[in-house]
Write a protein that holds these residues in place. Structure first.
Motif: not given
Length: 277
Positions: A58-66, A123-136, A145-150
């Motif tokens: 699809d030519g896209c980058v996805d960030i996928l949270f389990d 979190l290996d390639v974006a350590p600054k995303a830790m707070s967003a990760f924990e919220k999501i 979850q949408v609001n947390a990432f936005e």
């Protein structure tokens, strides 16, 4: 919500992953973002009765949270170049962010070429995303979850592409992927070698590979949203030499023939799972 209404709303999303929808246990949630860099957000629970769910190019980058309660994870997924096993875990709830085709978020510490056909720990390639990760992963409501990432993304940006690559991407989009490298050279005024070298540096793949992806997605989009699609006409519109060439290319990238795909997505089981927010 009426099925026709869902169908109309989701038709604006061109970066399709139809097997994700068919691999959902129940509803497949969608939210079209107002942020231009982001195509959409999505969420679903993986169906235990589905043996394999495929990701298509699809030519896209996805960030996928389990969002598993015991062991939540998040990974960055670059586009595939052919139909590939997405490796979802049965009964796990997923939340995804799909960036627009060709967009690479700048907060990722990975080159464009490192993303293609790879899955990297967020979190290996974006350590600054830790707070967003924990919220999501701690939230169970899709809109939260949408609001947390936005909110996280408000202070972020996308990777800057060269003027030449931006022009090349624009030409590929305009022609629905039906364009040759010689045509790009004529329209941009640069040599084919320069176009290929710059595009690879910016996008991690060749212009030809990206064109194949966009042409594939154009075919998927037209099959999904045309009332009476004719495969011979579609093959001609997308610049395939003949219908058999179109069939071979579609099957390689989507894993089934266009007719088999049409039967799957037109079935009520597909549209009935879509919930647009």
């Amino acid at each position: 919500m009426l099925k026709d209404s869902v169908y109309d709303r989701v038709s604006g999303i061109h970066s399709k992953q139809p097997w994700f929808v068919l691999g959902a246990a129940q509803d497949f949630l969608l939210y079209h973002s107002d942020i231009p860099d982001i195509s959409h957000f999505y969420s679903f629970e993986a169906d235990p009765s589905t043996e394999q769910v495929l990701a298509i190019p699809d030519g896209c980058v996805d960030i996928l949270f389990d969002c598993d309660e015991c062991r939540p994870t998040a990974k960055v997924c670059g586009t595939t170049l052919s139909a590939t096993n997405a490796e979802f875990i049965h009964n796990h709830r997923y939340f995804g962010v799909r960036f627009a085709p060709g967009v690479i978020p700048d907060f990722l510490d990975a080159s464009a070429i490192e993303l293609i056909e790879h899955q990297l720990n967020l979190l290996d390639v974006a350590p600054k995303a830790m707070s967003a990760f924990e919220k999501i992963v701690s939230r169970r409501i899709f809109s939260e979850q949408v609001n947390a990432f936005e909110n996280f993304y408000l202070n972020q940006s996308t990777r800057k592409l060269s003027v030449l690559t931006l022009q090349t991407v624009g030409e590929i989009f305009a022609q629905k992927g039906n364009i040759q490298i010689q045509d790009l050279a004529t329209s941009t005024g640069f040599t084919t070698r320069t176009i290929q070298r710059q595009f690879l540096a910016d996008m991690g793949m060749s212009p030809k590979a990206f064109s194949r992806i966009i042409r594939c997605q154009s075919a998927v989009y037209d099959i999904n949203h045309s009332k009476g699609v004719t495969f011979s006409d579609l093959a001609c519109d997308l610049g395939f030499s003949d219908q058999s060439h179109f069939l071979r290319e579609f099957k390689k990238l989507v894993s089934v023939t266009p007719l088999d795909y049409l039967h799957r997505v037109k079935h009520d089981a597909y549209v009935g799972r879509l919930r647009y927010f």
